[in-house]
Structure formats: C-alpha cells, structure tokens
Design a protein around this motif. Structure first.
Motif, PDB file in Angstrom:
ATOM      1  N   TYR A  76       0.903  -1.152   0.000  1.00  0.00           N
ATOM      2  CA  TYR A  76       0.000   0.000   0.000  1.00  0.00           C
ATOM      3  C   TYR A  76       0.941   1.201   0.000  1.00  0.00           C
ATOM      4  O   TYR A  76       1.541   1.503   1.043  1.00  0.00           O
ATOM      5  CB  TYR A  76      -0.852   0.038   1.264  1.00  0.00           C
ATOM      6  CG  TYR A  76      -1.856  -1.091   1.399  1.00  0.00           C
ATOM      7  CD1 TYR A  76      -3.008  -1.147   0.622  1.00  0.00           C
ATOM      8  CD2 TYR A  76      -1.663  -2.088   2.361  1.00  0.00           C
ATOM      9  CE1 TYR A  76      -3.937  -2.165   0.775  1.00  0.00           C
ATOM     10  CE2 TYR A  76      -2.596  -3.110   2.520  1.00  0.00           C
ATOM     11  CZ  TYR A  76      -3.725  -3.142   1.723  1.00  0.00           C
ATOM     12  OH  TYR A  76      -4.643  -4.147   1.878  1.00  0.00           O
ATOM     13  N   ALA A 136       2.540  -4.537   3.105  1.00  0.00           N
ATOM     14  CA  ALA A 136       1.591  -5.216   4.007  1.00  0.00           C
ATOM     15  C   ALA A 136       1.819  -6.717   3.955  1.00  0.00           C
ATOM     16  O   ALA A 136       1.712  -7.409   4.972  1.00  0.00           O
ATOM     17  CB  ALA A 136       0.165  -4.867   3.609  1.00  0.00           C
ATOM     18  N   LEU A 142       4.234   0.966   2.090  1.00  0.00           N
ATOM     19  CA  LEU A 142       4.113  -0.079   3.121  1.00  0.00           C
ATOM     20  C   LEU A 142       3.970  -1.467   2.493  1.00  0.00           C
ATOM     21  O   LEU A 142       3.079  -1.681   1.668  1.00  0.00           O
ATOM     22  CB  LEU A 142       2.877   0.205   3.991  1.00  0.00           C
ATOM     23  CG  LEU A 142       2.606  -0.863   5.029  1.00  0.00           C
ATOM     24  CD1 LEU A 142       3.357  -0.557   6.315  1.00  0.00           C
ATOM     25  CD2 LEU A 142       1.129  -0.998   5.315  1.00  0.00           C
ATOM     26  N   HIS A 144      -7.768 -13.397  17.064  1.00  0.00           N
ATOM     27  CA  HIS A 144      -6.835 -13.109  18.154  1.00  0.00           C
ATOM     28  C   HIS A 144      -7.190 -13.950  19.376  1.00  0.00           C
ATOM     29  O   HIS A 144      -6.505 -13.882  20.391  1.00  0.00           O
ATOM     30  CB  HIS A 144      -6.895 -11.622  18.518  1.00  0.00           C
ATOM     31  CG  HIS A 144      -6.441 -10.728  17.404  1.00  0.00           C
ATOM     32  ND1 HIS A 144      -5.156 -10.726  16.929  1.00  0.00           N
ATOM     33  CD2 HIS A 144      -7.122  -9.848  16.629  1.00  0.00           C
ATOM     34  CE1 HIS A 144      -5.049  -9.865  15.935  1.00  0.00           C
ATOM     35  NE2 HIS A 144      -6.242  -9.325  15.729  1.00  0.00           N
ATOM     36  N   GLN A 166     -14.184  -9.178   8.234  1.00  0.00           N
ATOM     37  CA  GLN A 166     -14.105  -8.776   9.640  1.00  0.00           C
ATOM     38  C   GLN A 166     -15.266  -7.851  10.008  1.00  0.00           C
ATOM     39  O   GLN A 166     -15.876  -7.992  11.045  1.00  0.00           O
ATOM     40  CB  GLN A 166     -12.776  -8.049   9.818  1.00  0.00           C
ATOM     41  CG  GLN A 166     -12.364  -7.844  11.234  1.00  0.00           C
ATOM     42  CD  GLN A 166     -10.919  -7.359  11.300  1.00  0.00           C
ATOM     43  OE1 GLN A 166     -10.377  -6.814  10.329  1.00  0.00           O
ATOM     44  NE2 GLN A 166     -10.295  -7.546  12.420  1.00  0.00           N
ATOM     45  N   SER A 209      -0.163 -10.306  14.917  1.00  0.00           N
ATOM     46  CA  SER A 209      -0.473  -9.029  15.574  1.00  0.00           C
ATOM     47  C   SER A 209      -1.410  -8.189  14.716  1.00  0.00           C
ATOM     48  O   SER A 209      -1.571  -8.474  13.521  1.00  0.00           O
ATOM     49  CB  SER A 209       0.804  -8.189  15.735  1.00  0.00           C
ATOM     50  OG  SER A 209       1.866  -8.975  16.103  1.00  0.00           O
ATOM     51  N   ASN A 210      -1.948  -7.135  15.286  1.00  0.00           N
ATOM     52  CA  ASN A 210      -2.696  -6.157  14.498  1.00  0.00           C
ATOM     53  C   ASN A 210      -1.788  -5.637  13.396  1.00  0.00           C
ATOM     54  O   ASN A 210      -0.632  -5.291  13.657  1.00  0.00           O
ATOM     55  CB  ASN A 210      -3.113  -4.951  15.369  1.00  0.00           C
ATOM     56  CG  ASN A 210      -4.187  -5.299  16.380  1.00  0.00           C
ATOM     57  OD1 ASN A 210      -4.109  -4.913  17.530  1.00  0.00           O
ATOM     58  ND2 ASN A 210      -5.201  -6.035  15.969  1.00  0.00           N
ATOM     59  N   GLY A 211      -2.298  -5.634  12.174  1.00  0.00           N
ATOM     60  CA  GLY A 211      -1.502  -5.098  11.058  1.00  0.00           C
ATOM     61  C   GLY A 211      -0.540  -6.110  10.457  1.00  0.00           C
ATOM     62  O   GLY A 211       0.253  -5.763   9.572  1.00  0.00           O
ATOM     63  N   ALA A 212      -0.584  -7.380  10.906  1.00  0.00           N
ATOM     64  CA  ALA A 212       0.362  -8.389  10.384  1.00  0.00           C
ATOM     65  C   ALA A 212       0.097  -8.719   8.921  1.00  0.00           C
ATOM     66  O   ALA A 212       0.975  -9.210   8.221  1.00  0.00           O
ATOM     67  CB  ALA A 212       0.276  -9.659  11.226  1.00  0.00           C
ATOM     68  N   GLY A 213      -1.151  -8.522   8.458  1.00  0.00           N
ATOM     69  CA  GLY A 213      -1.456  -8.779   7.048  1.00  0.00           C
ATOM     70  C   GLY A 213      -2.493  -9.871   6.828  1.00  0.00           C
ATOM     71  O   GLY A 213      -2.724 -10.294   5.687  1.00  0.00           O
ATOM     72  N   LYS A 214      -3.185 -10.288   7.870  1.00  0.00           N
ATOM     73  CA  LYS A 214      -4.137 -11.410   7.751  1.00  0.00           C
ATOM     74  C   LYS A 214      -5.322 -11.050   6.852  1.00  0.00           C
ATOM     75  O   LYS A 214      -5.687 -11.798   5.948  1.00  0.00           O
ATOM     76  CB  LYS A 214      -4.628 -11.838   9.152  1.00  0.00           C
ATOM     77  CG  LYS A 214      -3.492 -12.170  10.102  1.00  0.00           C
ATOM     78  CD  LYS A 214      -3.954 -12.463  11.510  1.00  0.00           C
ATOM     79  CE  LYS A 214      -4.659 -11.324  12.220  1.00  0.00           C
ATOM     80  NZ  LYS A 214      -3.793 -10.168  12.565  1.00  0.00           N
ATOM     81  N   THR A 215      -5.934  -9.884   7.128  1.00  0.00           N
ATOM     82  CA  THR A 215      -7.089  -9.468   6.326  1.00  0.00           C
ATOM     83  C   THR A 215      -6.674  -9.242   4.881  1.00  0.00           C
ATOM     84  O   THR A 215      -7.381  -9.628   3.935  1.00  0.00           O
ATOM     85  CB  THR A 215      -7.703  -8.179   6.926  1.00  0.00           C
ATOM     86  OG1 THR A 215      -8.108  -8.491   8.261  1.00  0.00           O
ATOM     87  CG2 THR A 215      -8.879  -7.675   6.135  1.00  0.00           C
ATOM     88  N   THR A 216      -5.501  -8.635   4.693  1.00  0.00           N
ATOM     89  CA  THR A 216      -5.000  -8.395   3.339  1.00  0.00           C
ATOM     90  C   THR A 216      -4.821  -9.730   2.612  1.00  0.00           C
ATOM     91  O   THR A 216      -5.192  -9.865   1.435  1.00  0.00           O
ATOM     92  CB  THR A 216      -3.658  -7.623   3.413  1.00  0.00           C
ATOM     93  OG1 THR A 216      -3.891  -6.402   4.111  1.00  0.00           O
ATOM     94  CG2 THR A 216      -3.101  -7.322   2.041  1.00  0.00           C
TER      95      THR A 216
HETATM   96  P1  ATP Z   1      -5.816  -6.868  12.453  1.00  0.00           P
HETATM   97  O1  ATP Z   1      -5.417  -8.037  13.303  1.00  0.00           O
HETATM   98  O2  ATP Z   1      -5.654  -5.568  13.170  1.00  0.00           O
HETATM   99  O3  ATP Z   1      -7.148  -7.035  11.797  1.00  0.00           O
HETATM  100  P2  ATP Z   1      -4.429  -7.659   9.992  1.00  0.00           P
HETATM  101  O4  ATP Z   1      -3.373  -8.673  10.279  1.00  0.00           O
HETATM  102  O5  ATP Z   1      -5.699  -8.130   9.440  1.00  0.00           O
HETATM  103  O6  ATP Z   1      -4.677  -6.770  11.295  1.00  0.00           O
HETATM  104  P3  ATP Z   1      -4.275  -5.929   7.666  1.00  0.00           P
HETATM  105  O7  ATP Z   1      -5.617  -5.310   7.856  1.00  0.00           O
HETATM  106  O8  ATP Z   1      -4.107  -6.924   6.580  1.00  0.00           O
HETATM  107  O9  ATP Z   1      -3.742  -6.569   9.029  1.00  0.00           O
HETATM  108  O10 ATP Z   1      -3.213  -4.757   7.455  1.00  0.00           O
HETATM  109  C1  ATP Z   1      -1.854  -5.009   7.102  1.00  0.00           C
HETATM  110  C2  ATP Z   1      -1.162  -3.675   6.952  1.00  0.00           C
HETATM  111  O11 ATP Z   1      -1.668  -3.008   5.793  1.00  0.00           O
HETATM  112  C3  ATP Z   1      -1.356  -2.718   8.110  1.00  0.00           C
HETATM  113  O12 ATP Z   1      -0.142  -2.012   8.329  1.00  0.00           O
HETATM  114  C4  ATP Z   1      -2.443  -1.761   7.628  1.00  0.00           C
HETATM  115  O13 ATP Z   1      -2.304  -0.487   8.201  1.00  0.00           O
HETATM  116  C5  ATP Z   1      -2.166  -1.725   6.138  1.00  0.00           C
HETATM  117  N1  ATP Z   1      -3.373  -1.480   5.331  1.00  0.00           N
HETATM  118  C6  ATP Z   1      -4.455  -2.291   5.279  1.00  0.00           C
HETATM  119  N2  ATP Z   1      -5.361  -1.797   4.414  1.00  0.00           N
HETATM  120  C7  ATP Z   1      -4.837  -0.652   3.904  1.00  0.00           C
HETATM  121  C8  ATP Z   1      -5.281   0.306   2.951  1.00  0.00           C
HETATM  122  N3  ATP Z   1      -6.451   0.180   2.336  1.00  0.00           N
HETATM  123  N4  ATP Z   1      -4.476   1.358   2.684  1.00  0.00           N
HETATM  124  C9  ATP Z   1      -3.268   1.482   3.299  1.00  0.00           C
HETATM  125  N5  ATP Z   1      -2.780   0.606   4.191  1.00  0.00           N
HETATM  126  C10 ATP Z   1      -3.548  -0.443   4.504  1.00  0.00           C
END
Ligand code: ATP
Length: 314
Positions: free
Chosen positions: A14, A19, A17, A191, A83, A38-45
């Motif tokens: 992104y 991700a 970054l 989590h 989510q 962790s939060n932001g690890a990249g799971k949702t992505t």
């Molecule tokens: P959580 O446990 O908090 O749900 P996650 O593991 O699902 O976190 P992601 O949502 O995949 O994490 O985010 C991974 C990284 O990508 C994070 O640093 C987040 O800030 C960044 N990110 C996610 N979506 C976007 C976006 N649309 N634009 C910019 N950065 C993004």
C-alpha cells in the motif's frame, strides 16, 4: 492432494508499506486452519488477495488447485466472512440469504432447505422475516456466518468469526465449524487463541507480512513431547527434578511449568516421576495437560529481541 489455498512469495504494497512481504501459506484441503498475528500483520490483506478482492504485486496464488481467483473457475467454490461485514438494513434475513445463494450459483430448488439448515445452525430460525436493522450485533454476525457457508463452498475464509457472539452462541458456532472438518477447508483469522486451539488442526503465525511458522497444531503445542503443570502451593523443586529427570527441560512462567522431554521418555513416565517429586516436596498441582498452549508458543515466537545494551563505560 493439492492444497485448498497456497501462497508463494506474495507481496502486497500500500504505497511504501509492504503489508505482505513475501508471504507463503499452504492450507491443506479439508483442514481448519488458524491464521494468527499481531494487528496489522497482514491477515485481512491475505484473505482479500486470496479471493481476488485485492491484487498482489508479486508472488503466486493457487486456489483449489485451479490457479489464482477467477470468477469462471471459482464462483460458488469459495466464500469470505469479512471482519466488518454489513448488510442492507432493510433486507430481511431469509430474503438476503436467498439473494446470496443465487450469487453463489445455488440451484433455486436447493435454496429453501439449505437456508433452513443454516438458520437453524446459527439459531436465527425465528428471525427469518426480520429486517437486518432489527438484529443485534451478534445476530448480524451469525447471519454473516450463515452467508459464508451457503452452498457449502470448498474453501471458507472467516475473519474474526466469533467476535461479538455470546458464549453460548460462540460454542455452538465452534461445534458447527468443527463438524465441517474434512469436508471444507476453513481458514480462521482470530486473536482468540483459545478458540483457535479448540478448532484448528493447522496454524500459521504471520508477522509483518511474512509467515513466521506454519505447522500442525499438535506440533506447535508440542503435544508429543511436553507436559504443562499448573502449580498451586509450594516452590518448584528444580534441583531434585534435574537430578532425577536429567533429560527433561523445565520452563517456569508464573505458576505454569512446561516440562519438555526427549523421545526416550513418555508423558506417562514423566508424570509418574514428576508427580511423585511434587507430592514429596509439597508442591500442589492444579492441572496437568499434554503439550504447551498456542498462546505461549505464539508469545515465544513473536517476542521482541531484548533492546541493545549500551556498551559499558570505559
Ligand atoms: P488486524 O489483526 O488488526 O485485523 P491484519 O493482520 O488483518 O490486522 P491488515 O488489515 O491486513 O492486518 O493490514 C496489514 C497492513 O496493511 C497494516 O499495516 C495496515 O495499516 C495496512 N493497510 C491495510 N489496508 C490498507 C489500505 N487500504 N491502505 C493502506 N494501508 C492499509
């Protein structure tokens, strides 16, 4: 047998970054697979990329042995529970499921029995004619779970599925997910590590867009070669344990002690000796379990290295 989902070196940026930073994953067919990080690890992505909602910059993705997501090859075979799912507030529960069932490509004749089964599954039979706006948060979440399982897709991705469910409903959904083991591959990001431990047969730890570890749950929690003792009163008699059980390693975390033993021992032999020593030295035992637990293993793997010490003054 091919995997239900496979990532190899997947990168998603992104802006500046990264991700996902070369993420590898192998989700076996029919498994219940936990994604931990962790939060932001990249799971949702990663989930969004798997189902073609986001495009990867680099790497290869294989879904159900048929290449990356394509509507022609994968429609009706995969599903996602996001989510933060939301539904149109005026739509009624049954009508909404009919709509999603049609999108999944389900035959019209099969819709009514499948919807009945799913509404019973998530305990919403008596709300089938209610508009979404009249449902509580947990009920909306259960509706979203029902939607993800419509048409029995071969691969279901669930992002924090149990969030907001009351304890009884969460237990019910856990049982229902377990029933699908071997029939569908289910990836769960959560989590709540005790939930994942109760559900999953495989787990991957992801940090900063990379896989840190992936293995079967049994191997991660070392079921075949460690035992955890929850201690009550008394002090751990480390010297005596070391003298009488020389090949066993003891790690103490508060009132929890994890004993790791080599393959020349069995858990039974360890317990016989260790419990005798605990009893003779006045150590109370509250609980004994095979293996460690997912939370401790995750904490160990994701522990930050200690900060660098300044050099000693000359
Ligand atoms: P959580 O446990 O908090 O749900 P996650 O593991 O699902 O976190 P992601 O949502 O995949 O994490 O985010 C991974 C990284 O990508 C994070 O640093 C987040 O800030 C960044 N990110 C996610 N979506 C976007 C976006 N649309 N634009 C910019 N950065 C993004």
């Amino acid at each position: 047998m091919s995997n239900a989902l496979q990532f190899h070196g997947v990168v998603k940026c992104y802006g500046r970054l990264r991700a996902l930073d070369g993420l590898d994953l192998e989700v076996p067919q029919g498994s219940i697979f936990g994604l931990v990080g962790s939060n932001g690890a990249g799971k949702t992505t990663a989930m969004a990329i798997a189902l073609g909602l986001l495009r990867a910059g680099e790497g290869t993705i294989d879904l159900l042995g048929d290449g990356p997501f394509s509507p022609e090859r994968h429609a009706g075979r995969v599903a996602l529970l996001p989510q933060d799912s939301s539904f149109p507030p005026h739509a009624r529960v049954e009508e909404l499921l009919r709509f999603y069932g049609r999108i999944q490509g389900m035959p019209v004749a099969g819709l009514a029995p499948a919807i009945d089964e799913l509404l019973e599954w998530v305990h919403l039979q008596d709300r089938r004619r209610s508009p979404v706006r009249s449902l509580s948060h947990g009920m909306k979440r259960r509706l979203a779970i029902a939607q993800a399982f419509l048409g029995r897709p071969e691969l279901v991705l669930l992002d924090e599925p149990l969030n907001g469910l009351d304890p009884k409903e969460a237990a019910r959904v856990r049982d229902l997910i377990r029933e699908r083991r071997g029939h569908q591959a289910i990836v769960i990001s959560s989590h709540q590590l005790t939930d994942l431990e109760a559900l999953c047969d495989h787990v991957a730890f992801v940090e900063k867009g990379k896989r840190v570890r992936q293995d079967t749950l049994d191997k991660i929690v070392r079921r075949s070669h460690c035992v955890t003792y929850h201690l009550g009163s008394g002090t751990l008699p480390l010297a005596r344990l070391a003298a009488e059980l020389p090949d066993v390693t003891w790690e103490q975390h508060g009132n929890r002690v994890v004993a790791s033993f080599p393959s020349t021992y069995t858990a039974e032999a360890l317990n016989t000796a260790a419990l005798r020593i605990f009893l003779e030295t006045g150590v109370g035992i509250l609980e004994i379990r095979r293996g460690s637990d997912l939370e401790s293993e995750y904490m160990k793997l994701s522990a930050e290295p200690p900060p660098l010490q300044p050099p000693p003054a000359a």
